[in-house]
Design a protein around this motif. Structure first.
Motif, PDB file in Angstrom:
ATOM      1  N   UNK A 309      34.625 -34.451 -32.865  1.00 18.16           N
ATOM      2  CA  UNK A 309      34.868 -35.880 -32.727  1.00 18.16           C
ATOM      3  C   UNK A 309      35.680 -36.200 -31.498  1.00 18.16           C
ATOM      4  N   UNK A 310      35.695 -37.470 -31.117  1.00 17.87           N
ATOM      5  CA  UNK A 310      36.499 -37.928 -29.980  1.00 17.87           C
ATOM      6  C   UNK A 310      37.978 -37.646 -30.265  1.00 17.87           C
ATOM      7  N   UNK A 311      38.670 -37.133 -29.264  1.00 19.35           N
ATOM      8  CA  UNK A 311      40.101 -36.812 -29.380  1.00 19.35           C
ATOM      9  C   UNK A 311      40.381 -36.017 -30.655  1.00 19.35           C
ATOM     10  N   UNK A 312      39.574 -34.964 -30.851  1.00 17.32           N
ATOM     11  CA  UNK A 312      39.647 -34.188 -32.084  1.00 17.32           C
ATOM     12  C   UNK A 312      40.853 -33.271 -32.116  1.00 17.32           C
ATOM     13  N   UNK A 313      41.048 -32.630 -33.260  1.00 18.23           N
ATOM     14  CA  UNK A 313      42.197 -31.733 -33.436  1.00 18.23           C
ATOM     15  C   UNK A 313      41.919 -30.335 -32.908  1.00 18.23           C
ATOM     16  N   UNK A 314      40.689 -30.085 -32.475  1.00 11.20           N
ATOM     17  CA  UNK A 314      40.332 -28.783 -31.937  1.00 11.20           C
ATOM     18  C   UNK A 314      40.358 -28.814 -30.411  1.00 11.20           C
ATOM     19  N   UNK A 315      39.708 -27.828 -29.790  1.00  8.72           N
ATOM     20  CA  UNK A 315      39.828 -27.687 -28.337  1.00  8.72           C
ATOM     21  C   UNK A 315      38.676 -28.323 -27.573  1.00  8.72           C
ATOM     22  N   UNK A 316      37.664 -28.842 -28.275  1.00  4.51           N
ATOM     23  CA  UNK A 316      36.474 -29.322 -27.585  1.00  4.51           C
ATOM     24  C   UNK A 316      36.733 -30.642 -26.865  1.00  4.51           C
ATOM     25  N   UNK A 317      36.194 -30.765 -25.665  1.00 13.32           N
ATOM     26  CA  UNK A 317      36.391 -31.974 -24.876  1.00 13.32           C
ATOM     27  C   UNK A 317      35.536 -33.120 -25.414  1.00 13.32           C
ATOM     28  N   UNK A 318      35.949 -34.342 -25.114  1.00 12.42           N
ATOM     29  CA  UNK A 318      35.170 -35.509 -25.532  1.00 12.42           C
ATOM     30  C   UNK A 318      33.778 -35.493 -24.910  1.00 12.42           C
ATOM     31  N   UNK A 319      33.672 -35.035 -23.676  1.00 12.81           N
ATOM     32  CA  UNK A 319      32.371 -34.986 -23.007  1.00 12.81           C
ATOM     33  C   UNK A 319      31.415 -34.057 -23.748  1.00 12.81           C
ATOM     34  N   UNK A 320      31.919 -32.917 -24.193  1.00 10.63           N
ATOM     35  CA  UNK A 320      31.097 -31.966 -24.935  1.00 10.63           C
ATOM     36  C   UNK A 320      30.694 -32.537 -26.292  1.00 10.63           C
ATOM     37  N   UNK A 321      31.627 -33.198 -26.962  1.00 11.86           N
ATOM     38  CA  UNK A 321      31.345 -33.793 -28.271  1.00 11.86           C
ATOM     39  C   UNK A 321      30.208 -34.805 -28.165  1.00 11.86           C
ATOM     40  N   UNK A 322      30.312 -35.697 -27.202  1.00 12.25           N
ATOM     41  CA  UNK A 322      29.312 -36.764 -27.088  1.00 12.25           C
ATOM     42  C   UNK A 322      27.969 -36.203 -26.626  1.00 12.25           C
ATOM     43  N   UNK A 323      27.989 -35.239 -25.724  1.00 14.13           N
ATOM     44  CA  UNK A 323      26.726 -34.622 -25.308  1.00 14.13           C
ATOM     45  C   UNK A 323      26.029 -33.985 -26.510  1.00 14.13           C
ATOM     46  N   UNK A 324      26.809 -33.350 -27.375  1.00  9.95           N
ATOM     47  CA  UNK A 324      26.235 -32.731 -28.577  1.00  9.95           C
ATOM     48  C   UNK A 324      25.661 -33.780 -29.514  1.00  9.95           C
ATOM     49  N   UNK A 325      26.409 -34.852 -29.743  1.00  8.09           N
ATOM     50  CA  UNK A 325      25.955 -35.895 -30.654  1.00  8.09           C
ATOM     51  C   UNK A 325      24.695 -36.575 -30.137  1.00  8.09           C
TER      52      UNK A 325
END
Length: 421
Positions: A309-325
């Motif tokens: 998710x956006x601004x998540x508690x893990x290490x993944x960037x927002x750009x990666x999250x949205x590209x995945x979604x």
């Protein structure tokens, strides 16, 4: 290249880029470290992987991974590049396990590379002859949940483990009264002795059925049936008998062939949990991207999958999250073939504050928006937490700034004060 599989990689090597790419192609098709008598020109022409493109990125200061070698020339400057390879489908057929052996087999161990990561895959439609893809996807999930014009607001049973079936059902009862659309087991809770599946599911479904009889709304509950294949099929049947509308499986734990079997048997949406994906995706220098990973599982038959998710508690960037979604909602195949779209699931530290950025970046409300603390941690209780999430998404979809919407909506105002504007 409708009859070929295409894979795109990021690589890092001290060897000439063209030579490094040729090494990749040979290792994963007809070649080995020397030319063998059986590797005729005719065989190579028909079965060798092809280097389709090499795009240099630039030099790198230090090797990203240990154990890499240097060419005999003594060249020590390592360069990064994008490499695209393709294979004839007849090398492995429409088989995901054997495809995976070709595109992600020994490559990451080759000494010529100090970094190598699979970024994307393009698969020919012939895979649809062997794999069913999602049975429900976005439209079927919305139909069962009866949520049409906004995200499904979801949550996770917490604590993850330790509660009895009866205590789990009591928490579900609380969440139902709060107005959620979707509830899932945690991936850590499948069939532990303290909370057996065949006791937990009937207990939970009793309260879900009672709630549905009173309100007319049957909340979707993703029961975690992860286990051996025969166990999963029997657990699916139990959920179906109890009137459930979803099952969940940990994808990395069960594997692609087991997911194919579950999909062939299932009459319910399959919530694919990606736990363990970080081992494949976290490093920029090895493994595979979620873009490539989720295509395999979509074909195998999942209907939903987590994207963080956006601004998540893990290490993944927002750009990666949205590209995945976005990729989950993008067709895998051109018309007239079906697209295999699946519902992305936002989670991991989500609250009302991330709704506008999530909607703006995704460009769609086709998602499950799962919040644990964002619902249960609301100062006025879970019902206010659910309403705040609905209000946040309503504002986002209407183009109204959250601060303005919060002036008229107490639940949203309190959520922003609690979780940060």
């Amino acid at each position: 290249m409708t009859d070929r599989v295409v894979a795109r990689y990021w690589i890092e090597t001290a060897f000439p880029l063209a030579d490094a790419a040729a090494t990749m192609a040979g290792e994963q098709s007809t070649g080995t470290f020397v030319r063998t008598p059986g590797e005729s020109d005719e065989l190579r022409e028909r079965h060798a992987a092809r280097v389709e493109e090499v795009e240099e990125i630039g030099a790198v200061a230090t090797p990203s991974l240990p154990g890499s070698g240097l060419p005999r020339s003594g060249e020590s400057v390592r360069r990064a590049a994008y490499v695209t390879l393709s294979w004839p489908i007849e090398n492995f057929g429409a088989s995901l396990p054997n495809l995976l052996a070709a595109v992600a087999g020994n490559l990451s161990e080759l000494k010529a590379f100090s970094g190598l990561k699979l970024l994307d895959l393009q698969l020919p439609p012939i895979f649809l002859d062997s794999y069913r893809g999602p049975q429900f996807g976005v439209a079927g999930t919305r139909r069962l949940a009866e949520v049409w014009d906004r995200p499904l607001i979801g949550t996770i049973i917490k604590p993850s483990v330790g509660m009895s079936p009866e205590a789990t059902a009591e928490q579900v009862k609380l969440l139902l009264s709060a107005g959620v659309d979707f509830i899932k087991d945690d991936e850590l809770q499948a069939d532990g002795p303290h909370c057996p599946f065949d006791q937990r599911v009937p207990a939970v479904m009793r309260v879900i059925r009672d709630h549905a009889e009173r309100t007319g709304k049957k909340v979707m509950y993703a029961a975690n049936l992860t286990g051996e294949i025969d166990e999963m099929l029997a657990r699916h049947d139990l959920v179906l008998r109890e009137g459930g509308t979803c099952v969940m499986a940990s994808m990395n734990a069960i594997g692609l062939p087991a997911m194919k079997v579950l999909r062939a048997h299932s009459q319910l949406p399959i919530h694919g949990h990606r736990n363990g994906w970080g081992m494949l995706g976290r490093s920029p220098a090895i493994g595979m991207s979620f873009i490539a990973y989720q295509k395999l599982w979509r074909l195998a038959g999942i209907d939903h999958t987590h994207v963080n998710g956006i601004d998540n508690k893990f290490c993944e960037t927002n750009e990666s999250v949205i590209a995945s979604a976005r990729e989950c909602l993008t067709p895998m195949f051109p018309a007239p073939y079906k697209g295999c779209e699946v519902m992305p699931v936002f989670s991991s530290g989500q609250s009302a504050k991330q709704a506008p950025a999530s909607y703006a970046a995704l460009g769609s409300a086709d998602c499950i928006y799962a919040a644990g603390g964002g619902i249960l941690g609301h100062p006025s209780g879970p019902a206010a937490g659910v309403r705040a999430l609905q209000q946040a998404w309503e504002a986002a979809m209407a183009g109204v700034p959250l601060a303005d919407a919060a002036k008229e909506q107490r639940e949203l105002r309190d959520a922003l004060a609690t979780f940060g504007a």
